[in-house]
Scaffold this motif. Structure first.
Motif, PDB file in Angstrom:
ATOM      1  N   ASP A 145      -8.395   2.261  -7.292  1.00  0.00           N
ATOM      2  CA  ASP A 145      -9.287   3.226  -6.669  1.00  0.00           C
ATOM      3  C   ASP A 145      -8.598   3.797  -5.444  1.00  0.00           C
ATOM      4  OD1 ASP A 145     -10.107   1.622  -4.137  1.00  0.00           O
ATOM      5  OD2 ASP A 145     -10.395   0.232  -5.797  1.00  0.00           O
ATOM      6  N   ASN A 146      -9.144   4.896  -4.947  1.00  0.00           N
ATOM      7  CA  ASN A 146      -8.550   5.543  -3.788  1.00  0.00           C
ATOM      8  C   ASN A 146      -8.930   4.889  -2.471  1.00  0.00           C
ATOM      9  OD1 ASN A 146      -6.860   7.462  -4.934  1.00  0.00           O
ATOM     10  ND2 ASN A 146      -8.516   8.923  -5.224  1.00  0.00           N
ATOM     11  N   ASP A 147      -9.864   3.944  -2.477  1.00  0.00           N
ATOM     12  CA  ASP A 147     -10.162   3.206  -1.250  1.00  0.00           C
ATOM     13  C   ASP A 147      -8.923   2.416  -0.818  1.00  0.00           C
ATOM     14  OD1 ASP A 147     -12.887   3.990  -1.028  1.00  0.00           O
ATOM     15  OD2 ASP A 147     -13.412   2.551  -2.574  1.00  0.00           O
ATOM     16  N   ARG A 148      -8.378   1.653  -1.737  1.00  0.00           N
ATOM     17  CA  ARG A 148      -7.174   0.880  -1.414  1.00  0.00           C
ATOM     18  C   ARG A 148      -6.001   1.813  -1.104  1.00  0.00           C
ATOM     19  NH1 ARG A 148      -4.754  -4.078  -1.809  1.00  0.00           N
ATOM     20  NH2 ARG A 148      -2.557  -4.089  -2.364  1.00  0.00           N
ATOM     21  N   LEU A 149      -5.876   2.888  -1.874  1.00  0.00           N
ATOM     22  CA  LEU A 149      -4.806   3.846  -1.620  1.00  0.00           C
ATOM     23  C   LEU A 149      -4.899   4.383  -0.192  1.00  0.00           C
ATOM     24  CD1 LEU A 149      -2.453   5.671  -2.506  1.00  0.00           C
ATOM     25  CD2 LEU A 149      -4.153   7.267  -3.434  1.00  0.00           C
ATOM     26  N   SER A 150      -6.113   4.685   0.259  1.00  0.00           N
ATOM     27  CA  SER A 150      -6.268   5.237   1.610  1.00  0.00           C
ATOM     28  C   SER A 150      -5.851   4.237   2.674  1.00  0.00           C
ATOM     29  CB  SER A 150      -7.715   5.679   1.835  1.00  0.00           C
ATOM     30  OG  SER A 150      -8.607   4.584   1.858  1.00  0.00           O
ATOM     31  N   ALA A 151      -6.117   2.954   2.448  1.00  0.00           N
ATOM     32  CA  ALA A 151      -5.698   1.934   3.411  1.00  0.00           C
ATOM     33  C   ALA A 151      -4.173   1.844   3.461  1.00  0.00           C
ATOM     34  CB  ALA A 151      -6.307   0.584   3.042  1.00  0.00           C
ATOM     35  N   LEU A 152      -3.542   1.925   2.291  1.00  0.00           N
ATOM     36  CA  LEU A 152      -2.084   1.887   2.246  1.00  0.00           C
ATOM     37  C   LEU A 152      -1.491   3.131   2.918  1.00  0.00           C
ATOM     38  CD1 LEU A 152      -1.589   0.645  -1.432  1.00  0.00           C
ATOM     39  CD2 LEU A 152      -1.279  -0.693   0.653  1.00  0.00           C
ATOM     40  N   VAL A 153      -2.099   4.284   2.682  1.00  0.00           N
ATOM     41  CA  VAL A 153      -1.617   5.525   3.290  1.00  0.00           C
ATOM     42  C   VAL A 153      -1.789   5.476   4.805  1.00  0.00           C
ATOM     43  CG1 VAL A 153      -2.054   8.012   3.496  1.00  0.00           C
ATOM     44  CG2 VAL A 153      -1.920   6.946   1.240  1.00  0.00           C
ATOM     45  N   ALA A 154      -2.922   4.923   5.266  1.00  0.00           N
ATOM     46  CA  ALA A 154      -3.167   4.842   6.713  1.00  0.00           C
ATOM     47  C   ALA A 154      -2.045   4.096   7.418  1.00  0.00           C
ATOM     48  CB  ALA A 154      -4.512   4.170   6.983  1.00  0.00           C
ATOM     49  N   HIS A 155      -1.600   3.000   6.814  1.00  0.00           N
ATOM     50  CA  HIS A 155      -0.490   2.266   7.427  1.00  0.00           C
ATOM     51  C   HIS A 155       0.818   3.006   7.218  1.00  0.00           C
ATOM     52  CE1 HIS A 155       2.387  -0.946   8.321  1.00  0.00           C
ATOM     53  NE2 HIS A 155       1.428  -1.446   9.057  1.00  0.00           N
ATOM     54  N   LEU A 156       0.981   3.629   6.055  1.00  0.00           N
ATOM     55  CA  LEU A 156       2.221   4.336   5.735  1.00  0.00           C
ATOM     56  C   LEU A 156       2.518   5.416   6.761  1.00  0.00           C
ATOM     57  CD1 LEU A 156       4.389   4.568   3.369  1.00  0.00           C
ATOM     58  CD2 LEU A 156       2.994   6.468   2.552  1.00  0.00           C
ATOM     59  N   VAL A 157       1.502   6.168   7.178  1.00  0.00           N
ATOM     60  CA  VAL A 157       1.715   7.286   8.104  1.00  0.00           C
ATOM     61  C   VAL A 157       1.484   6.888   9.550  1.00  0.00           C
ATOM     62  CG1 VAL A 157       1.083   8.960   6.328  1.00  0.00           C
ATOM     63  CG2 VAL A 157      -0.667   8.157   7.932  1.00  0.00           C
ATOM     64  N   GLY A 158       1.207   5.608   9.800  1.00  0.00           N
ATOM     65  CA  GLY A 158       0.987   5.158  11.163  1.00  0.00           C
ATOM     66  C   GLY A 158      -0.280   5.724  11.778  1.00  0.00           C
ATOM     67  N   ALA A 159      -1.336   5.862  10.957  1.00  0.00           N
ATOM     68  CA  ALA A 159      -2.587   6.452  11.434  1.00  0.00           C
ATOM     69  C   ALA A 159      -3.237   5.567  12.488  1.00  0.00           C
ATOM     70  CB  ALA A 159      -3.546   6.678  10.268  1.00  0.00           C
ATOM     71  N   ASP A 160      -3.982   6.214  13.385  1.00  0.00           N
ATOM     72  CA  ASP A 160      -4.734   5.498  14.415  1.00  0.00           C
ATOM     73  C   ASP A 160      -6.125   5.111  13.937  1.00  0.00           C
ATOM     74  OD1 ASP A 160      -2.643   5.926  16.334  1.00  0.00           O
ATOM     75  OD2 ASP A 160      -3.360   7.984  16.560  1.00  0.00           O
ATOM     76  N   ALA A 161      -6.575   5.687  12.816  1.00  0.00           N
ATOM     77  CA  ALA A 161      -7.907   5.383  12.300  1.00  0.00           C
ATOM     78  C   ALA A 161      -7.996   5.776  10.836  1.00  0.00           C
ATOM     79  CB  ALA A 161      -8.982   6.104  13.098  1.00  0.00           C
ATOM     80  N   LEU A 162      -8.886   5.090  10.118  1.00  0.00           N
ATOM     81  CA  LEU A 162      -9.193   5.400   8.723  1.00  0.00           C
ATOM     82  C   LEU A 162     -10.693   5.626   8.614  1.00  0.00           C
ATOM     83  CD1 LEU A 162      -8.692   5.514   5.624  1.00  0.00           C
ATOM     84  CD2 LEU A 162      -8.859   3.007   5.615  1.00  0.00           C
ATOM     85  N   VAL A 163     -11.087   6.764   8.025  1.00  0.00           N
ATOM     86  CA  VAL A 163     -12.497   7.069   7.816  1.00  0.00           C
ATOM     87  C   VAL A 163     -12.751   7.149   6.316  1.00  0.00           C
ATOM     88  CG1 VAL A 163     -14.352   8.721   8.211  1.00  0.00           C
ATOM     89  CG2 VAL A 163     -12.630   8.325   9.995  1.00  0.00           C
ATOM     90  N   LEU A 164     -13.635   6.282   5.812  1.00  0.00           N
ATOM     91  CA  LEU A 164     -14.001   6.262   4.404  1.00  0.00           C
ATOM     92  C   LEU A 164     -15.333   6.974   4.240  1.00  0.00           C
ATOM     93  CD1 LEU A 164     -13.245   2.477   3.656  1.00  0.00           C
ATOM     94  CD2 LEU A 164     -11.742   4.424   3.209  1.00  0.00           C
TER      95      LEU A 164
END
Length: 370
Positions: free
Chosen positions: A155-174
């Motif tokens: 699912d894209n929930d897990r993908l978004s968590a991986l992307v958040a770390h990949l790009v060094g994001a400061d926050a993730l909004v689901l």
């Protein structure tokens, strides 16, 4: 406002994940007007100074109507066909939505394999970073047209968590169709058994009484998926907001809605995150009790003397699981030797090995315990 909501409100780099139900009508029809509302909300956040990467579900749903299907397909081949058609409609809709603001969008299709292999992982990071530096809006989605298990179980929930770390994001909004986290399914709540809303999750202890459910017929996620992904991102050091898509503007303006997940105090390094969450383990090492204590409690390197068994076919540089004598997984790490070579070293003291084989089987810097 809590410090974690404030961190999300002021985050300079944000990953926004949008679920299938946020882009479709209750009957499952793809709705461009809903996408436009979300694009407007994201544009407002970007104009306020934040850099946003979008992880967008909805490709399969967007392909249902053009293909003349009456409902979401259940077989893999038709899912892939719907995704192939739907990806075009989906990215065109995002392009049109942001086109109102003079912005260019770029599509990035990723699979679990892209994260599991270090080279592809790094290339994906570079692509996303370059898109951001060129002021394009990155629209990330799972590559459903070629995925297999990813479509059925991913699912894209897990993908978004991986992307958040990949790009060094400061926050993730689901963003989805849920108000936030409850200790039970609010749709099944009764006066005798009400569902309690949980505004903030500080750690695992806050989840002791939570019962999460599976997803809708429109998407692959669900509260189980969202909860798991939120905890993954938080464990990596990224604060997470789980909020309703209908209140996206509020969520992206002041983070005052939904449930916030507090991040760990220190951000996990990119390499350790990859080892723990993204890399595919190609084998396993069974440790004796002393080695388990050294690895888990003392955070020391794993030496061949503490290994009792090797399984799998791996090469030096691959990621392997570390097992306790009872087969419990106690860690993961980058192994220094091939499986065949390591099999000849089991239980042997470093002093008894040739000089070229005296390095640890898994160095502490390449090891993630727990």
């Amino acid at each position: 406002m809590s410090q974690h909501r404030e961190a999300i409100r002021t985050a300079r780099s944000v990953v926004v994940k949008i679920g299938t139900t946020a882009l479709t009508t209750p009957t499952g029809k793809f709705d461009p007007s809903r996408l436009q509302y979300l694009a407007d909300s994201i544009e407002a956040r970007m104009r306020a100074g934040s850099d946003v990467v979008i992880v967008s579900s909805g490709a399969i749903a967007a392909g249902i109507e053009p293909l003349g299907l009456s409902r979401r397909p259940v077989d893999l081949a038709t899912k892939q066909a719907a995704a192939s058609v739907g990806q075009v409609a989906l990215v065109n809709s995002w392009s049109a939505a942001f086109g109102h603001y003079g912005r260019t969008v770029g599509q990035v299709l990723l699979s679990a394999h892209d994260f599991s292999m270090r080279v592809q992982h790094t290339n994906a990071q570079r692509t996303l970073d370059r898109l951001r530096s060129l002021h394009a809006v990155a629209i990330v989605n799972e590559n459903d047209t070629v995925a297999t298990n990813e479509i059925r179980f991913g699912d894209n929930d897990r993908l978004s968590a991986l992307v958040a770390h990949l790009v060094g994001a400061d926050a993730l909004v689901l963003l989805s169709d849920v108000d936030g986290l409850y200790d039970g399914d609010p749709r099944k709540a009764t006066p005798e058994r009400p569902a309690r809303f949980i505004p903030e999750v500080s750690g695992p202890e806050d989840l002791a009484d939570v019962t999460a459910g599976q997803g809708s017929h429109l998407g692959t996620g669900g509260m189980v998926s969202k909860l798991s992904s939120a905890l993954l991102a938080a464990d990596a050091g990224v604060p997470v907001l789980l909020a309703p898509a209908a209140e996206a503007k509020t969520a992206l303006t002041d983070a005052s809605v939904g449930t916030v997940f507090a991040p760990r105090a220190t951000r996990m390094s990119a390499r350790r995150f990859w080892v723990r969450y993204a890399a595919e383990a190609t084998g396993a090492l069974t440790l004796d009790d002393g080695a388990v204590r050294a690895v888990v409690q003392q955070r020391r390197s794993l030496l061949p003397a503490g290994i009792t068994a090797v399984s799998g076919r791996f090469l030096g540089g691959d990621v392997v699981e570390l097992h306790a004598p009872d087969a419990t997984v106690v860690g993961r790490g980058v192994v220094a030797y091939d499986a065949a070579e390591l099999s000849t070293m089991l239980g042997r003291s470093t002093a008894d090995l040739p000089a070229e084989l005296r390095r640890p089987a898994v160095h502490a810097d390449d090891l993630v315990a727990g």
